[in-house]
Design a protein around this motif. Sequence first.
Motif, mmCIF file in Angstrom:
data_model
loop_
_atom_site.group_PDB
_atom_site.id
_atom_site.type_symbol
_atom_site.label_atom_id
_atom_site.label_comp_id
_atom_site.label_asym_id
_atom_site.label_seq_id
_atom_site.Cartn_x
_atom_site.Cartn_y
_atom_site.Cartn_z
ATOM 1 N N GLY A 7 0.830 -1.206 0.000
ATOM 2 C CA GLY A 7 0.000 0.000 0.000
ATOM 3 C C GLY A 7 0.857 1.245 0.000
ATOM 4 N N ASP A 8 0.188 2.386 -0.076
ATOM 5 C CA ASP A 8 0.888 3.674 -0.017
ATOM 6 C C ASP A 8 1.370 3.888 1.419
ATOM 7 O OD1 ASP A 8 1.465 6.425 0.379
ATOM 8 O OD2 ASP A 8 0.333 6.886 -1.433
ATOM 9 N N ARG A 104 5.511 12.326 4.513
ATOM 10 C CA ARG A 104 6.011 10.987 4.879
ATOM 11 C C ARG A 104 7.120 11.121 5.931
ATOM 12 N NH1 ARG A 104 3.701 10.883 0.001
ATOM 13 N NH2 ARG A 104 2.489 9.008 -0.441
ATOM 14 N N TYR A 245 15.189 -6.995 -8.895
ATOM 15 C CA TYR A 245 14.381 -5.783 -8.711
ATOM 16 C C TYR A 245 15.246 -4.558 -9.007
ATOM 17 C CZ TYR A 245 10.664 -2.881 -6.867
ATOM 18 O OH TYR A 245 9.647 -1.974 -6.751
ATOM 19 N N CYS A 273 10.187 -0.384 0.790
ATOM 20 C CA CYS A 273 11.091 -1.528 1.001
ATOM 21 C C CYS A 273 11.510 -2.234 -0.275
ATOM 22 C CB CYS A 273 10.497 -2.501 2.005
ATOM 23 S SG CYS A 273 9.101 -3.435 1.372
ATOM 24 N N GLY A 274 10.912 -1.928 -1.430
ATOM 25 C CA GLY A 274 11.337 -2.562 -2.680
ATOM 26 C C GLY A 274 11.333 -4.072 -2.539
HETATM 27 C C1 LIG Z 1 14.419 2.796 -4.726
HETATM 28 S S1 LIG Z 1 13.209 1.576 -4.496
HETATM 29 C C2 LIG Z 1 13.670 0.758 -2.997
HETATM 30 C C3 LIG Z 1 14.672 -0.340 -3.213
HETATM 31 C C4 LIG Z 1 15.003 -1.118 -1.944
HETATM 32 N N1 LIG Z 1 15.843 -0.362 -1.054
HETATM 33 C C5 LIG Z 1 15.651 -2.463 -2.277
HETATM 34 O O1 LIG Z 1 16.799 -2.733 -1.854
HETATM 35 O O2 LIG Z 1 15.029 -3.222 -3.009
HETATM 36 C C6 LIG Z 1 11.828 2.565 -4.032
HETATM 37 C C7 LIG Z 1 10.570 1.779 -3.754
HETATM 38 O O3 LIG Z 1 9.589 2.683 -3.248
HETATM 39 C C8 LIG Z 1 8.317 2.201 -3.637
HETATM 40 N N2 LIG Z 1 7.362 3.313 -3.468
HETATM 41 C C9 LIG Z 1 7.259 4.449 -4.202
HETATM 42 N N3 LIG Z 1 6.280 5.238 -3.718
HETATM 43 C C10 LIG Z 1 5.768 4.583 -2.641
HETATM 44 C C11 LIG Z 1 4.718 4.896 -1.708
HETATM 45 N N4 LIG Z 1 4.023 6.031 -1.788
HETATM 46 N N5 LIG Z 1 4.443 3.994 -0.729
HETATM 47 C C12 LIG Z 1 5.148 2.831 -0.630
HETATM 48 N N6 LIG Z 1 6.150 2.495 -1.498
HETATM 49 C C13 LIG Z 1 6.454 3.365 -2.477
HETATM 50 C C14 LIG Z 1 8.522 1.710 -5.062
HETATM 51 O O4 LIG Z 1 7.520 0.792 -5.436
HETATM 52 C C15 LIG Z 1 9.926 1.094 -4.958
HETATM 53 O O5 LIG Z 1 9.840 -0.294 -4.710
#
Ligand SMILES: C[S@@+](CC[C@H](N)C(=O)[O-])C[C@H]1O[C@@H](n2cnc3c(N)ncnc32)[C@H](O)[C@@H]1O
Length: 342
Positions: A7-8, A104, A245, A273-274
């Motif tokens: 979720g967001d 956030r 990923y 968390c990606g």
């Molecule tokens: C740079 S990546 C993180 C990578 C992570 N550190 C890893 O090792 O895999 C950023 C992540 O933020 C998520 N994201 C972006 N906007 C978001 C939101 N509003 N709420 C939750 N996740 C979000 C994306 O889907 C993406 O997976």
Amino acid sequence: MNTLFLGDNLDVLRRHVGDASVDLVYLDPPFQSGRDYSIAFEPRSGKPERERAKAFKDTWKWGPEAAAAYAHAEQGTGGSTVRALRAILGESDIMAYLCMMAPRLVELRRVLEPTGSLYLHCDPTASHYLKVLLDGIFGPACFRNEIIWRYRRWPARARRFQRMHDVLLFYTASAGHEHTFNTLLGYEKLSESTLKAFGTKRQRADFSSGHRKPGVDDVETQGPPLSDVWEVGVIAAIGRERTGYPTQKPEALLERVIRASSNEGDVVLDPFCGCGTSIAVAERLGRRWIGIDVSPVATGIVRDRMSGARFELRGDPPAGHEPAPRAGPASTRPRARALQRA
Ligand SMILES: C[S@@+](CC[C@H](N)C(=O)[O-])C[C@H]1O[C@@H](n2cnc3c(N)ncnc32)[C@H](O)[C@@H]1O
């Protein structure tokens, strides 16, 4: 209970994470790179499946959504900083990005224990603005370090120096000395010249001769306390921990953050968390954890990565997000291959 939320993160933080309930926050948000990241799934052997899913977007544009986020952010904690940034940046794309980040960061500050810490992982595209924003929300006295993650990769042609580092901004919830901090030894070596002059004996400041002198006590060091410049390799293309990923970070990097700023049993929260790097390391080091990601592709990979761990999966894919491609049985499970700029 360890929990993975789909979720967001703004919504999840507000509804599900209590005040002062988290010991360590690590966040690696999109950096405003202007890219859309997608991912293709292919079997470990054989032809790539034609299955491809958008992982997440990293593009912010000023528009009605950003204007609404600004109106909200300027009323909240750090509102005067948000107003000052808007005066400098105007109605720009980078301002739209900061308006997404501001609420956030306010929520992340709220959920931290007084002994807690936050590490914001970013790059030089926005690190200077994010630091100003964090100073506005946490207070400048809570700033501890700007950590440089220096990595090596293939150089690209450019009429500037090669860009080979990310930035981790380290803040604590309190301005004093109450935050958890474990000095890390053994990650760096003493320099050649120091070893030659002083060996491994601890040095004492002794200015009687005008020079530093080797200490008289016989304490062998395990290397110097870790500095704020970290040399950690990126994940190899065929590395064992690679999930495919896009933007996956190395476990060795997260190990430093988690060891330094939490203890066993503490709660680690990663709101972006990606594919779950921080979560995998937190689990291995005996910490409790909460992971949040808006992308079903990401949480699908985390689910597989953490298949041996006990955790709860909560949430539904938000509108506009594709469901994750289905994984096959473990032996034939498709391996994700990152594609950028879908
Ligand atoms: C740079 S990546 C993180 C990578 C992570 N550190 C890893 O090792 O895999 C950023 C992540 O933020 C998520 N994201 C972006 N906007 C978001 C939101 N509003 N709420 C939750 N996740 C979000 C994306 O889907 C993406 O997976």
